[in-house]
Design a protein around this motif. Structure first.
Motif, PDB file in Angstrom:
ATOM      1  N   TRP A 701       0.772  -1.319  -0.002  1.00 41.80           N
ATOM      2  CA  TRP A 701       0.078   0.027  -0.021  1.00 41.80           C
ATOM      3  C   TRP A 701       0.743   1.155   0.002  1.00 41.80           C
ATOM      4  O   TRP A 701       0.549   2.234  -0.626  1.00 41.80           O
ATOM      5  CB  TRP A 701      -0.869  -0.036   1.054  1.00 41.80           C
ATOM      6  CG  TRP A 701      -1.749   1.261   1.229  1.00 41.80           C
ATOM      7  CD1 TRP A 701      -2.672   1.636   0.370  1.00 41.80           C
ATOM      8  CD2 TRP A 701      -1.663   2.317   2.302  1.00 41.80           C
ATOM      9  NE1 TRP A 701      -3.316   2.819   0.733  1.00 41.80           N
ATOM     10  CE2 TRP A 701      -2.682   3.197   2.030  1.00 41.80           C
ATOM     11  CE3 TRP A 701      -0.928   2.290   3.565  1.00 41.80           C
ATOM     12  CZ2 TRP A 701      -3.082   4.277   2.927  1.00 41.80           C
ATOM     13  CZ3 TRP A 701      -1.303   3.452   4.488  1.00 41.80           C
ATOM     14  CH2 TRP A 701      -2.016   4.444   3.920  1.00 41.80           C
ATOM     15  N   LEU A 702       1.736   1.453   0.729  1.00 41.74           N
ATOM     16  CA  LEU A 702       2.758   2.335   0.833  1.00 41.74           C
ATOM     17  C   LEU A 702       3.364   2.591  -0.613  1.00 41.74           C
ATOM     18  O   LEU A 702       3.532   4.155  -1.003  1.00 41.74           O
ATOM     19  CB  LEU A 702       3.792   2.217   1.962  1.00 41.74           C
ATOM     20  CG  LEU A 702       3.341   2.195   3.305  1.00 41.74           C
ATOM     21  CD1 LEU A 702       4.632   2.330   4.595  1.00 41.74           C
ATOM     22  CD2 LEU A 702       2.434   3.352   3.900  1.00 41.74           C
ATOM     23  N   LEU A 703       3.776   1.772  -1.207  1.00 42.66           N
ATOM     24  CA  LEU A 703       4.787   1.982  -2.250  1.00 42.66           C
ATOM     25  C   LEU A 703       3.545   2.354  -3.558  1.00 42.66           C
ATOM     26  O   LEU A 703       3.718   2.853  -4.232  1.00 42.66           O
ATOM     27  CB  LEU A 703       5.314   0.450  -2.888  1.00 42.66           C
ATOM     28  CG  LEU A 703       6.435   0.358  -2.088  1.00 42.66           C
ATOM     29  CD1 LEU A 703       6.741  -1.284  -2.215  1.00 42.66           C
ATOM     30  CD2 LEU A 703       7.707   1.260  -2.215  1.00 42.66           C
ATOM     31  N   SER A 704       2.288   1.757  -3.381  1.00 43.58           N
ATOM     32  CA  SER A 704       1.163   2.076  -4.346  1.00 43.58           C
ATOM     33  C   SER A 704       0.708   3.609  -4.439  1.00 43.58           C
ATOM     34  O   SER A 704       0.063   4.181  -5.240  1.00 43.58           O
ATOM     35  CB  SER A 704      -0.089   1.328  -4.245  1.00 43.58           C
ATOM     36  OG  SER A 704      -0.844   1.759  -2.826  1.00 43.58           O
ATOM     37  N   LEU A 705       1.252   4.353  -3.217  1.00 47.46           N
ATOM     38  CA  LEU A 705       0.889   5.883  -3.031  1.00 47.46           C
ATOM     39  C   LEU A 705       1.481   6.417  -4.118  1.00 47.46           C
ATOM     40  O   LEU A 705       1.109   7.723  -4.318  1.00 47.46           O
ATOM     41  CB  LEU A 705       1.031   6.291  -1.649  1.00 47.46           C
ATOM     42  CG  LEU A 705       0.180   5.609  -0.596  1.00 47.46           C
ATOM     43  CD1 LEU A 705       0.693   5.950   0.874  1.00 47.46           C
ATOM     44  CD2 LEU A 705      -1.502   6.014  -0.673  1.00 47.46           C
ATOM     45  N   GLY A 706       2.771   6.242  -4.326  1.00 48.53           N
ATOM     46  CA  GLY A 706       3.373   6.974  -5.479  1.00 48.53           C
ATOM     47  C   GLY A 706       4.019   8.173  -4.859  1.00 48.53           C
ATOM     48  O   GLY A 706       4.112   9.222  -5.877  1.00 48.53           O
ATOM     49  N   ALA A 707       4.074   8.370  -3.533  1.00 47.85           N
ATOM     50  CA  ALA A 707       4.753   9.382  -3.100  1.00 47.85           C
ATOM     51  C   ALA A 707       6.151  10.074  -3.505  1.00 47.85           C
ATOM     52  O   ALA A 707       6.993   8.985  -3.435  1.00 47.85           O
ATOM     53  CB  ALA A 707       4.760   9.371  -1.489  1.00 47.85           C
ATOM     54  N   ARG A 708       6.538  11.129  -3.922  1.00 51.63           N
ATOM     55  CA  ARG A 708       7.688  11.839  -4.175  1.00 51.63           C
ATOM     56  C   ARG A 708       8.459  11.931  -3.018  1.00 51.63           C
ATOM     57  O   ARG A 708       9.780  11.966  -3.094  1.00 51.63           O
ATOM     58  CB  ARG A 708       7.644  13.043  -5.057  1.00 51.63           C
ATOM     59  CG  ARG A 708       6.913  12.697  -6.452  1.00 51.63           C
ATOM     60  CD  ARG A 708       6.820  13.833  -7.354  1.00 51.63           C
ATOM     61  NE  ARG A 708       5.733  14.781  -7.140  1.00 51.63           N
ATOM     62  CZ  ARG A 708       5.618  16.142  -7.377  1.00 51.63           C
ATOM     63  NH1 ARG A 708       6.752  16.588  -8.188  1.00 51.63           N
ATOM     64  NH2 ARG A 708       4.515  16.761  -7.176  1.00 51.63           N
ATOM     65  N   VAL A 709       7.826  12.445  -1.795  1.00 45.64           N
ATOM     66  CA  VAL A 709       8.723  12.640  -0.737  1.00 45.64           C
ATOM     67  C   VAL A 709       7.970  11.851   0.478  1.00 45.64           C
ATOM     68  O   VAL A 709       6.741  11.741   0.698  1.00 45.64           O
ATOM     69  CB  VAL A 709       8.703  14.102  -0.390  1.00 45.64           C
ATOM     70  CG1 VAL A 709       9.334  14.160   1.218  1.00 45.64           C
ATOM     71  CG2 VAL A 709       9.378  15.016  -1.386  1.00 45.64           C
ATOM     72  N   ALA A 710       8.737  11.036   1.213  1.00 45.97           N
ATOM     73  CA  ALA A 710       8.485  10.544   2.567  1.00 45.97           C
ATOM     74  C   ALA A 710       9.229  10.968   3.743  1.00 45.97           C
ATOM     75  O   ALA A 710      10.289  11.067   3.668  1.00 45.97           O
ATOM     76  CB  ALA A 710       8.436   8.919   2.425  1.00 45.97           C
TER      77      ALA A 710
END
Length: 761
Positions: A701-710
């Motif tokens: 799920w975290l990877l599916s969010l496609g965030a550019r910054v974490a």
């Protein structure tokens, strides 16, 4: 002839440096750290006629280096390759017999409390055989270990595991309480009785005084409030919370004065002093840190006496070399490095500063200023490397508390000793000690609240190199600036102005910032830009001072909405810092009113909060918010376990200037999976990594969010293993820029002409 003593002193410091190098090098090079300097003695001996003085110094340094390296290597070999380590690598079930060498200490964790005790193991039984050893082991036990006295001989059963600390052979996960085979020796029982009597003497005083008086006397800081400890760090008073050379100086000095009053003279005073040192070490515990404090305190006394520059430097060099021979593990301890640096400042800098100030101030006043200033200056680069801060208020704070530290220490010790015979008299003396300590607490708390109490400083190599050059310049130029009243007063005025007026931080806050993850230690405090001087704050962290400083640095004067994702201390204990000097509007929280301590704290400050409205979109200034979790039918009463409270964290989807951000609190994998099912295809620009980056995540799920910054909000050197590489590495591999507050400080997400960037402080 006049230069020879000074040269000799510097040579002794070189020998001390060699001892330190030997203790450190042996941890990476093993026996090579002995062979290399031993081999270098040959060319040194062959060239002895060329420069005899230099050769003697070099040869002495090589001998000390090799000796300390040999002792360290032998001890590490004994630990690394002994039978206890072998059993630990097999995770064997064993029975140990040994001596308790540290006071049991209760450590509270989010899931279960544990008692930590160090054992010097003399016998181990495992895998069908019994072996005699002499090996240190750390025990993780239950509450039954709390009653085990220091010095007792015990047997215990459990499972061994490997230890991260090379000074330990293993960690024992104990099964049940130990069996006490033999009580502590008489001197340990006597020291324990005095320590308990000191606590009893101040038991009727307020909480801060109850904790601080024993800390001043014997380093017993159990029960000290975390917020107060943070104030002591900010104001440079942390040395008062642990056993230091100051404690020894005060205690032994008091005994010598008492002996003189009783008519003791000559060698009798030496005997009294020696007995005082032994008694102090027993009272404060015979741990390496206590031995180090005792030795450094004695060196400090020598340094400020007659001919202190020559004798003090020589004593410091000898003390470092001897300490590292006796306890080579000190070489890699921050406390030892700080103690040596502080003593070096007193030895090398304080006499010249005292003499310069003594031209226009009484000698006692000059010495009172020079000693803490020199010690603090010498420690500044290392303190900055550890904390990322330079304290400006430290010298002033130490000067303000100096008149009461001695009376508080002596009265606290007297209260403990007298209380053994007359408890009522012990409480009277404890009350007087408490009054002195109340002033120290006031200085620490008020000083920490000053705008310029501490200046943020980078921990990179360049930043620390610049700071070291500045410190060296101040050290060399100090006596010249302080020898005249005009320049001396000007320096003091500049320091006062720097403390009272907050210095601007260039480039902070960055223009276009939309989210800032404050550096509040092991906790969360997030700030969303709602407009000029206004913000939505999500969580308040564990420390009011830290969250208040973060909001001040952003220029926040109004908080129209405060969201507390759940009621754990690391998210709500800083709530008073959010309110400090600001108007706060609505306070929203999770539906689950657990744990009750956190709920009561929020109620006391903010009144009864309202649940975050599920799925409803609300506009607060330029912030658009939607609460995605918990569900509207989720429970409001929980079982009291930490995992349930985490799972009930408020999860927010926020948007500022077109930047979409997911703020996840401490939601756990089950909740993350439910969010994935409820909001398929959810994509965001920035992600606040759940639960401080713990290893318990739904990574798909975290990877599916496609965030550019974490961004991971986490405290340095925390006890939970946060953040986990198994959480952060996949995000980085997917192209997400990963930042963490323990390494990067405060992190700002910035909207930059349609793009996304980050800035750190």
């Amino acid at each position: 002839m006049g230069a020879r003593p000074e040269s000799h002193d510097l040579r002794m410091l070189l020998v001390a440096g060699a001892a330190w190098a030997g203790a450190g090098a042996s941890r990476w090079l093993g026996w090579w750290s002995v062979l290399v300097p031993a081999a270098a003695l040959v060319p040194a001996w062959l060239g002895r006629r060329a420069a005899p003085s230099v050769v003697r110094t070099l040869a002495g340094a090589l001998v000390v280096l090799a000796a300390v390296a040999a002792v360290t290597t032998a001890r590490l070999e004994q630990v690394d390759h002994g039978p206890v380590r072998a059993l630990a690598e097999d995770r064997a079930a064993v029975r140990l017999a040994g001596t308790v060498v540290s006071d049991p200490r209760l450590v509270e964790s989010q899931f279960d409390d544990v008692v930590l005790v160090r054992l010097e193991v003399r016998q181990v039984t495992g895998r069908g055989s019994t072996t005699g050893v002499a090996t240190p082991v750390l025990v993780l036990g239950d509450d039954g270990w709390l009653a085990v006295p220091l010095g007792a001989t015990v047997t215990a059963a459990g499972t061994l595991g490997t230890a991260d600390d090379r000074g330990l052979a293993a960690v024992l996960a104990a099964r049940g309480p130990p069996t006490v085979v033999a009580a502590p020796d008489a001197w340990w029982r006597g020291a324990a009785a005095v320590r308990q009597s000191i606590r009893d003497a101040v038991a009727h005083r307020p909480a801060a005084e109850r904790a601080l008086v024993p800390a001043l006397v014997d380093g017993d800081d159990a029960g000290l409030d975390d917020g107060l400890a943070a104030d002591f760090r900010t104001t440079g008073l942390t040395h008062l919370l642990a056993v230091s050379g100051t404690n020894l100086t005060l205690v032994v000095g008091f005994l010598l004065l008492l002996a003189r009053w009783c008519g003791v003279r000559g060698r009798g005073l030496l005997v009294v002093g020696a007995l005082g040192i032994v008694g102090f070490v027993l009272l404060a515990r015979t741990e390496p840190s206590v031995l180090r404090a005792a030795v450094m305190g004695a060196v400090g006394l020598v340094a400020m006496g007659t001919d202190g520059r020559r004798r003090g430097a020589r004593a410091l060099g000898v003390a470092v070399a001897v300490l590292l021979l006796v306890a080579p593990g000190l070489a890699v301890e921050i406390g030892f490095a700080l103690s040596v640096l502080a003593t070096a400042g007193i030895v090398l800098l304080a006499p010249a500063w005292r003499d310069a100030l003594g031209r226009w101030l009484p000698r006692s006043v000059a010495e009172a200023i020079a000693v803490p200033a020199a010690a603090q200056l010498a420690c500044t680069p290392l303190v900055a490397a550890i904390s990322g801060q330079v304290s400006l208020v430290a010298v002033v704070a130490n000067l303000l508390v100096a008149p009461v530290v001695g009376p508080a220490t002596v009265l606290g010790l007297s209260g403990g000793l007298v209380g053994l015979v007359w408890p009522w008299a012990g409480r009277l003396l404890g009350t007087l000690a408490g009054w002195c300590v109340a002033w120290i607490v006031a200085v620490a708390t008020r000083g920490a609240d000053l705008p310029g109490a501490a200046v943020g400083w980078g921990t990179g190599a360049v930043a620390l190199a610049v700071l070291t050059v500045v410190v060296a310049a101040v050290a060399l130029g100090g006596p010249f600036a302080l020898r005249r009243p005009s320049t001396g007063i000007a320096c003091c005025a500049l320091l006062v102005v720097s403390v009272l007026v907050r210095l601007p931080t260039p480039g902070w806050p960055p223009g276009g910032w939309v989210l800032v993850a404050c550096d509040v230690g092991q906790g969360d405090a997030l700030v969303l830009n709602a407009g000029p001087h206004a913000a939505v704050v999500v969580d308040a962290g564990p420390d009011p001072t830290l969250v208040d400083a973060c909001l001040d640095s952003l220029g926040i004067e109004s908080v129209p909405l405060l969201v507390l994702t759940h009621f754990h201390a690391d998210h709500v204990d800083g709530i008073t810092g959010v309110y400090d000097g600001r108007s706060v509007g609505t306070v929203e929280t999770t539906r689950l009113l657990d744990p009750p301590e956190g709920v009561a704290e929020v109620d006391a400050v903010a009144g009864e909060p309202v649940p975050a409205p599920y799925a409803a979109t609300q506009q607060v200034g330029q912030v658009t918010l939607q609460a995605l979790w918990p569900l509207p039918d989720s429970p409001t009463v929980g079982p009291g376990d930490g995992s349930t409270a985490n799972e009930a964290s408020v999860v927010l989807l926020a948007q500022v200037r077109g930047v979409r951000m997911l703020l996840t609190g401490d939601v756990e994998p089950e909740g993350q999976a439910a969010l994935a099912a409820a909001y398929p295809g959810l994509r965001v620009d920035a992600l606040k990594v759940p639960h401080h980056g713990s290893r318990y995540q739904d990574m798909d799920w975290l990877l599916s969010l496609g965030a550019r910054v974490a961004v991971t909000s986490v405290g340095a050197d925390n006890d939970y293993g946060h953040p986990a590489a198994s959480t952060l590495d996949p995000l980085a591999a997917a192209g997400t820029r990963v930042l963490r507050t323990d390494l990067d400080g405060a992190v700002a997400v910035v909207e930059d002409d349609g793009g996304l960037s980050v800035a750190t402080r």
